[in-house]
Design an enzyme around this catalytic site. Structure first.
Site, short mmCIF file in Angstrom:
data_model
loop_
_atom_site.label_atom_id
_atom_site.label_comp_id
_atom_site.label_asym_id
_atom_site.label_seq_id
_atom_site.Cartn_x
_atom_site.Cartn_y
_atom_site.Cartn_z
N GLY A 145 0.82 -1.20 0.00
CA GLY A 145 0.00 0.00 0.00
C GLY A 145 0.86 1.25 0.00
O GLY A 145 2.06 1.21 0.28
N CYS A 146 0.24 2.38 -0.31
CA CYS A 146 0.98 3.63 -0.46
C CYS A 146 1.53 4.11 0.88
O CYS A 146 2.73 4.37 1.01
CB CYS A 146 0.12 4.69 -1.13
SG CYS A 146 -1.51 4.90 -0.42
N TYR A 147 0.66 4.25 1.88
CA TYR A 147 1.14 4.66 3.20
C TYR A 147 2.17 3.65 3.73
O TYR A 147 3.15 4.02 4.37
CB TYR A 147 -0.01 4.68 4.21
CG TYR A 147 -0.90 5.89 4.18
CD1 TYR A 147 -0.39 7.17 4.41
CD2 TYR A 147 -2.27 5.77 3.96
CE1 TYR A 147 -1.22 8.28 4.41
CE2 TYR A 147 -3.11 6.88 3.97
CZ TYR A 147 -2.58 8.14 4.20
OH TYR A 147 -3.40 9.23 4.21
#
Lengths: 340, 340, 340, 340
Positions: A145-147
């Site tokens: 995921g990005c975070y």
């Protein structure tokens, strides 16, 4: 290599098109969505006229396997867990950009409130934060995921070095609105976002278990993190600001050595003297990391920034594609940040 | 009451004009700056045509004392320490919005790198966070800094209640660009700010000693805080995100009781069920505070938001003016937030 | 005077609350919406806590007439045409902020594609651009549209003076996103608006017939205008840039005299030496107008700016309320622009 | 081919680096500025770490000629007129992105208020709007201005077709802030630009004579245009909205045919059914053009959008480089727009 993209009209799918278009070893064989079947992608997105004029096709696992060598899933959560199953069964390579193959079934159900992928699938997929995972020869990749990407890259070197009080990790992460996806909502309505700053999903963000699971690989005493997520009034970019207490004071030189140990040979992580800013990575696959130790409070602040759609999604997926195939890790990804 | 404003062309000075213009007990007797003497304020700032057409005058302490009953200093740091001295000597009321009378001389020198005000002045001034200070009858008020206001209002109720691990305070504060002042600089050039998010003055912000000093009044074991400041690409607004470890777990009801104990009778602090957002306070003198306790990490997150030019500067100065004079605390300040 | 507001949850309704709250002659007796009946307005919009804690009521014409003296309709088009009818029949005062009583039935049907109000209603309502309409003693006011207000105020003085080639009027108008209303749509999704600039409804905007109708009152040779509308990536504000050819060259002094002739006694129109900018009016009821004549092309450029929710909606409605009742035109409206 | 860039620290110089870095036929031999000599470009602009680590050199015409085959001037106006002279004398290829070689001496002096380039230089340089100029084999190219590019591309096809009332041309052009350059100023200070919209240099913009001069090549009855320029609160992008009266009514099909006649073989101009928006071109060398004819007013509206730093500066310069050398016009320029 021929590839197919499922979920072409999401932000990550569109970004994949942009990147793969400039990739020397890859041809996009087909693009898929649930709507707008039969229309040119560039009719829906005129910015793509002359860049990608492919026609959107219905999803059909067999046809994809016939015309492609690998399939990307750039779908919302809850989709790839179902649609990827025939590929898993056929041992046909998949890179899943969604959260569907990142967590064990019980954690997926708890955090995503959806039916998890099959055990068979979950066993086959490898979660690959590209800088820390050896995926050469692998066929099933779960893209972070990005975070999670921004946060894990900030913390892993410290955990590997064993210098962090494991109980002290606090992350104040901020994201631009593309991170919230394409669906219309009050919280992504222009007037509600512009000139505003909103904290959301505090302690409830589904990237939390993914981050803890990955951090544990490097320091098994990490059992939880405090994780806050907010929306910046910009389109792209994540800044993950990480606060940790150190087991003992460290000099700047110590800390540089720790980060260099992890990143000296990685083309996409740039360790900096100054704390990084969004402008320096937007539009690129770079992660910039900077840090500052405060002797008075014994808190080390680490700041990492990424473009959430590139290093936080499509770019890292291409990086994983390159690594799976033993190609140059940077193929198709040597793009300068926009800067302005 | 007649008042004068010194430093009229700064953002806080202009905001004072706006607020005092609607204040029933106050007339603006004169406005002062170092430049543009003799020009109408509304010639320089056409938005004020028909709102305030006063002429800018040269600073002259004697003349101000002759025509006014109180003087506001809305000047950059290093100015009021000098210019306020004749008023101090004459026992003429002053409200100083700058940082010049907030700290003891040795701390001022260390953090501001400037010559401090006289001991006489520093002894006379009272630092007044309006919700926690009794200034009725006082003549010399040092108005808190913007970051300090947001952060102190978030933390004091908890410290009063004795529930915080004093060593654990971490503040991730964000401000709009008016907080950076009017001076032109690379860091406030439009293209460098827009679509960006930049952390600055980490561990070096001059509001740190002011905050610690104030917090210590409520819990003398607070010796330091970890304090991070960043620039949001908006004009106005501060969000102070505060992370603390609790001495023992507390329920939501406990926490509400703790905040209500401090704020049940304060007209400008609104304690909320949800975490607050900038939109809800911009344009007003309100401070909105929300919180969330995480049982897994034992971290309490408190979020407070203010308009940095109003509650963080001119609004709180007017609130202090009201309190000094025993007037209704809300006079001139009952302004709805803009919302959009 | 007691007033009711129908359509309280739209942007104009919320802005009316803010303005009427500070109006000395008016009390808000009730607020109405189709949803959220029984809930406090401040529960839905926490920025209003302590500002307006009224409860939303179901619409009921009889009850409104019993408890109020006047009703505002701040509803989307197609609503007031129906809901205002009982008030029309009872000769009970109405100010309609929507487009439902601005045009004759055939034009309304053509441009709004909806059923028009009754002939009775259309006959009773007076379209009131406040600077040019005498509404003292009137009971039914149709409040102008936002684009219409900015454009008419720019053009009427010139048309009154008879100096414009009527066939040459071209308007390039720009609006912030609150002008597009609260409904979620792709065109108001944050990422689609931010960093973008989009032209929409070219030649099809429903304010076109309203503007032509009003301009004709001052120069009956005006039969059409070229009217372009675009979305600025801001929340509030309209700039109407008007280009006209002059019948004969005019000096700057001539032009100032023409504008002063219309606006020398109007408190809310400010004629300026320089071309105006949005910042100078946002948050206020002002209209700023500036102009520049080009001798080479014989084109006069006139620029007028307003806050679309205030002078373009709720503010002008309050101004009309004041004028209907013979009160001071500025009551409740002497608010400084935000500037920043 | 080896090239040098003079004026590397301006926005256009930095954009040239980004583009030439991906150009297969070009190597950057040296970069030059007046400040920061001897420092790595990537030390000053950390986004370039790993992208371009060249060291900034002092300007020295002889050394440049020794190590390069062509020099780009990306300097402010008034610089290339002097510094390019030795290259002119030596017949060494130059592409000048500034305005110094676009106008005859008397017009340059009038509009730029600076000393013009030598007659020798002005005679040698060819102004090249890439879609309409044959520069194969040329050595001295004057690259068009950003507003000029967008406006000329919108108008030339119509003028070639002879359908425009020449006296009627009105251009309402809008630009992002990078168009205003890097120098700090009140008008580019973040808080003065954000949430604002400002018209500037009306009738005085130095691109006016350049545009008229170019349009005259296609219709010599064009003697002047009404030209308005405004600042959009975005970093990049120009929209040029052009209004013209037609000599006689035209159908949509006629108009498409007119535009296709000019652009059917140009890779970077995309004629569209809908009016274009900034998002579709930012980050790319594309120009998108759309139009709408209004039969009621006989006004044709044409909208063209470009990225001011790419098609409006560095991109078109590379396009001209390609055309001069007989290379594929798209080399180094096949970049997808950012979209978001």
């Amino acid at each position: 290599m021929r590839v197919s993209i499922v979920g072409i009209t999401g932000y990550s799918g569109l970004e994949l098109v942009k990147l793969l278009n400039n990739h020397k070893k890859v041809t996009i064989a087909s693009i898929h969505a649930t709507k707008e079947i039969g229309r040119r992608l560039s009719d829906l997105y005129p910015y793509l006229v002359g860049v990608c004029d492919l026609v959107i096709e219905e999803f059909d696992a067999k046809k994809i396997m016939a015309k492609s060598d690998l399939v990307f899933f750039a779908t919302p959560s809850g989709v790839a867990s179902k649609l990827a199953q025939p590929f898993v069964e056929a041992d046909f390579p998949v890179i899943d950009l969604s959260g569907d193959h990142r967590l064990p079934a019980y954690l997926y159900e708890k955090w995503y409130k959806k039916t998890p992928a099959s055990d068979e699938a979950l066993n086959k997929f490898t979660y690959s934060l590209a800088e820390f995972t050896d995926v050469k020869g692998k066929k099933f990749i779960s893209n972070p995921g990005c975070y999670a990407t921004a946060t894990e890259l900030a913390l892993i070197p410290l955990l590997k070095a064993g210098v962090v009080e494991e109980d002290s990790i606090i992350v104040d992460a901020k994201s631009g609105l593309t991170g919230a996806g394409k669906a219309l909502s009050e919280s992504s309505h222009f007037v509600n976002v512009h000139d505003n700053y909103v904290t959301y999903k505090l302690n409830r963000h589904q990237h939390i278990p993914e981050i803890v699971q990955e951090l544990k690989l490097f320091d098994d005493k990490v059992n939880h993190i405090q994780f806050s997520t907010s929306l910046l009034p910009v389109n792209r970019g994540i800044m993950s600001t990480v606060y940790v207490k150190l087991k003992k004071p460290l000099t700047n030189a110590n800390l540089f050595a720790i980060y260099e140990d992890s990143y000296k040979d990685t083309p996409f992580v740039r360790v900096q003297d100054d704390l990084p800013e969004l402008h320096n990575v937007i539009g690129s696959n770079f992660t910039d990391i900077g840090f500052l130790y405060n002797e008075v409070t014994n808190v080390l602040t680490v700041v990492s920034v990424i473009d959430n759609l590139i290093k936080g999604a499509a770019g890292q997926a291409v990086q994983n594609l390159n690594l799976m195939n033993g190609w140059d890790e940077t193929e198709g990804l040597l793009i300068s940040p926009n800067y302005l």
